[in-house]
Design a protein around this motif. Sequence first.
Motif, short mmCIF file in Angstrom:
data_model
loop_
_atom_site.label_atom_id
_atom_site.label_comp_id
_atom_site.label_asym_id
_atom_site.label_seq_id
_atom_site.Cartn_x
_atom_site.Cartn_y
_atom_site.Cartn_z
N THR A 114 4.68 -14.74 -2.13
CA THR A 114 3.79 -13.60 -2.33
C THR A 114 2.45 -13.84 -1.64
O THR A 114 1.86 -12.91 -1.10
N ARG A 117 2.90 -13.04 1.96
CA ARG A 117 2.91 -11.59 2.16
C ARG A 117 1.50 -11.01 2.03
O ARG A 117 1.14 -10.09 2.78
N SER A 118 0.73 -11.51 1.09
CA SER A 118 -0.65 -11.03 0.94
C SER A 118 -1.47 -11.35 2.18
O SER A 118 -2.21 -10.50 2.68
N SER A 121 -0.45 -8.91 4.90
CA SER A 121 -0.91 -7.54 4.63
C SER A 121 -2.41 -7.40 4.85
O SER A 121 -2.86 -6.42 5.44
N HIS A 146 9.70 -7.02 5.48
CA HIS A 146 9.63 -8.01 4.41
C HIS A 146 8.23 -8.49 4.03
O HIS A 146 8.08 -9.15 3.01
N TYR A 147 7.21 -8.21 4.84
CA TYR A 147 5.92 -8.84 4.60
C TYR A 147 4.74 -7.91 4.39
O TYR A 147 3.75 -8.32 3.81
N ASP A 149 2.61 -5.04 2.78
CA ASP A 149 2.45 -4.25 1.56
C ASP A 149 1.52 -3.09 1.87
O ASP A 149 0.32 -3.30 2.08
N GLN A 150 2.07 -1.90 1.90
CA GLN A 150 1.28 -0.72 2.25
C GLN A 150 0.16 -0.45 1.26
O GLN A 150 -0.84 0.16 1.61
N ARG A 151 0.30 -0.91 0.02
CA ARG A 151 -0.78 -0.74 -0.95
C ARG A 151 -2.03 -1.49 -0.50
O ARG A 151 -3.15 -1.01 -0.65
N ILE A 152 -1.84 -2.67 0.08
CA ILE A 152 -2.98 -3.46 0.57
C ILE A 152 -3.53 -2.85 1.85
O ILE A 152 -4.73 -2.66 1.99
#
Length: 167
Positions: A114, A117-118, A121, A146-147, A149-152
């Motif tokens: 995670t 991924r952060s 992003s 896979h990596y 995050d559209q929210r970020i």
Amino acid sequence: TPGWIGTIKASDYWLALHHWLMCGGERTSASLELRWAWINMTKGIACVPGKVRKTKAAMTYALSPQCVAALETIRRPTRELVFPWPGCRGSFYYQIKQLLKRAGLPHHRNGLQTMRRSFASHLEAKIPGAATAALHHSSRGVTQKHYLDQRIIGATEYWRSMPVIGP
């Protein structure tokens, strides 16, 4: 977090590891093989050789001043590995899970993925298209699927669009 990881205060260990992961998005396996000899604390640069990385490609990372300070905290006693782990990898992942639970955060099989991924992003939000190269992925599709995050990415775009208030 209380306790010790070998000769390192646990709270300092985890803080330094998290700063390290957010500076470059390195994989857990390579991070646990990280050596002090590969880090230039004065310049704030870490050069990780391909022999410990999944892709076998060497990577150079710029370290934030906060990361350098956190690493400096765990530098003593002198040892080869930056993040030594006294037990097996299974116990490492178990402790990550316990740490995340105590923090009230979601916990997955590999909680540090995670962080990768952060990192991707946040980098993508700042410099569109940069995450693929930074993670050394074989294709843009892997990064997007896979990596990222559209929210970020979306949240960062929102704040970037806000006017600057002040003189």
